[in-house]
Design an enzyme around this catalytic site. Sequence first.
Site, PDB file in Angstrom:
ATOM      1  N   GLY A  83     120.002  66.999  39.664  1.00  0.00           N
ATOM      2  CA  GLY A  83     119.734  66.660  38.275  1.00  0.00           C
ATOM      3  C   GLY A  83     120.917  66.918  37.359  1.00  0.00           C
ATOM      4  O   GLY A  83     121.890  67.588  37.714  1.00  0.00           O
ATOM      5  N   HIS A  84     120.795  66.383  36.138  1.00  0.00           N
ATOM      6  CA  HIS A  84     121.912  66.450  35.192  1.00  0.00           C
ATOM      7  C   HIS A  84     122.211  67.877  34.751  1.00  0.00           C
ATOM      8  O   HIS A  84     121.343  68.730  34.676  1.00  0.00           O
ATOM      9  CB  HIS A  84     121.654  65.545  33.975  1.00  0.00           C
ATOM     10  CG  HIS A  84     120.426  65.892  33.192  1.00  0.00           C
ATOM     11  ND1 HIS A  84     120.108  65.295  32.003  1.00  0.00           N
ATOM     12  CD2 HIS A  84     119.428  66.770  33.422  1.00  0.00           C
ATOM     13  CE1 HIS A  84     118.985  65.777  31.538  1.00  0.00           C
ATOM     14  NE2 HIS A  84     118.551  66.677  32.381  1.00  0.00           N
ATOM     15  N   ASN A  85     123.499  68.105  34.485  1.00  0.00           N
ATOM     16  CA  ASN A  85     124.025  69.394  34.002  1.00  0.00           C
ATOM     17  C   ASN A  85     123.969  70.514  35.040  1.00  0.00           C
ATOM     18  O   ASN A  85     124.286  71.663  34.721  1.00  0.00           O
ATOM     19  CB  ASN A  85     123.311  69.866  32.733  1.00  0.00           C
ATOM     20  CG  ASN A  85     123.321  68.818  31.641  1.00  0.00           C
ATOM     21  OD1 ASN A  85     124.341  68.204  31.367  1.00  0.00           O
ATOM     22  ND2 ASN A  85     122.168  68.591  31.023  1.00  0.00           N
TER      23      ASN A  85
END
Length: 366
Positions: free
Chosen positions: A256-258
Site C-alpha cells: 500500500g501507499h506510503n
Amino acid sequence: MDTQQFYPIAMLVEAVRRQSGGRLKAELIGPYEGVCVNNIGTLSHATPDEVAFLANPKFIHEVKDCRAGVIVLREEDKKAIYGDETPRAMVITPNPYAWFAYALQVVVAQQDTFASGVNLRASVAVTAHVDPTARIDAGAIVEDHAVIGKHAWIGANAVVGVGASIGDNTRLHPNVTVNYGCHVGARCILHSGCVIGADGFGFAPFDGEWVKIPQIGAVRIEDDVEIGANTCVDRGALEDTVIGQGTKLDNLIQIGHNTRIGKHCVMAGSVTVAGSVNMGDHVIVGGSSNINGHITIPSDVTVGPATQLMSFPKNQKLMMGFFPAMPNRDFERSAVLIMHLPEMRKRLKALESAVSQLQEKTTKED
C-alpha cells in the site's frame, strides 16, 4: 541453460567467491583436478557433470550414493560422512544453499546472451535517455524524460513512464509497468505483470461519497530488489513508497501507499501490506499474511503464514495467528464457542468473584 558448456570446478569456486564479494568462504578439497561441470543437480539425480549440494542434514544419507562430480557441504557433514578421508571432489562451505545460489547466478550469467539496442517495434520518446548498452524489446514504451541505465533490459510490452528511471543491470520482464516518476535501482528484477506506482488507495469521505485524493508521491525501489509476477507497489499520497535494498517480494503481493519496507526483507506470495506501514530490516513475512496500516514492525521480526497482524506489541520477534483447517462440523462448533467467548468471560469473572468471597467467608469462620 546450455548444457554443453563446461566449467572447471576450480574456476567455478573462484567465480562464486567473487560473486559473493568474498563473503562466502569455501574450500575445494579432494581429487578435483580435471573435474568440469555444466550444471547444478539434486543429490538424488545429479550426473557426473553436475554439482550437487547438501543444505539439509536430513538428506545426508543420500550423499554417498550421489553420482555428482562435486558435492557442496558443511565441514561437519563431511566429517559425519567421510571422517578424515576425501574420496571425492568436495566444496566445503558453512552455507551450501547460498553457495548453490551464487553458483547458479554465475552459470546463468555466463550462458545468457544479451544483445543491446532498441527494437524497431519499441517506442522510445525523443527526450528519454537510453544507455547504448541497454536493451529495449519489441512493444516496449519508454516515455518522455525516462532514464534507462547501463545494461538494463526492458522486456516486450513493458512501460517506463514519464520521468521514471531504471538502474544499471536491471531487468524488466515483459508487461511490467513502472509509472511516472518512479525509480528502480540497480541490479533489480521485476517479473511479468508487476505494476510499480499505480495510485494508492486514497479517498476522503464526504456526504456519503468518496473524494479521490491525488497521489503525488512516487515509488523508490533501491538496489538488488526482486519483485514477483503481478505484484503491485502503490505510489505514495505525498511521500514515496520505499522498497529497501536487497528486499525480495514474491508473486501477487500488494504494498500500500506510503509504506516503507526496510533492507533485505522477504515476503512470500499473496501478502497484503496496507498503507503507511513502517517495516524494519530483515523482516520475514509468510504467505497470505495481512498487515494492517499505520503500524511499525521492528527489524529482525518474523510474521508467520496467514497471520492477521492488526498491531505490533513491543519486544516481540515472532508473530503468528491463524485458525487451522478442520472438519466442517468441528469448525462450526468452534466458531460458535468463539462467538460466545465474551459472555463466557463475564460468567467466569463472576464465578471467580463468588469463589473468592466464599473463600474469605470460610477463612473468617475458621
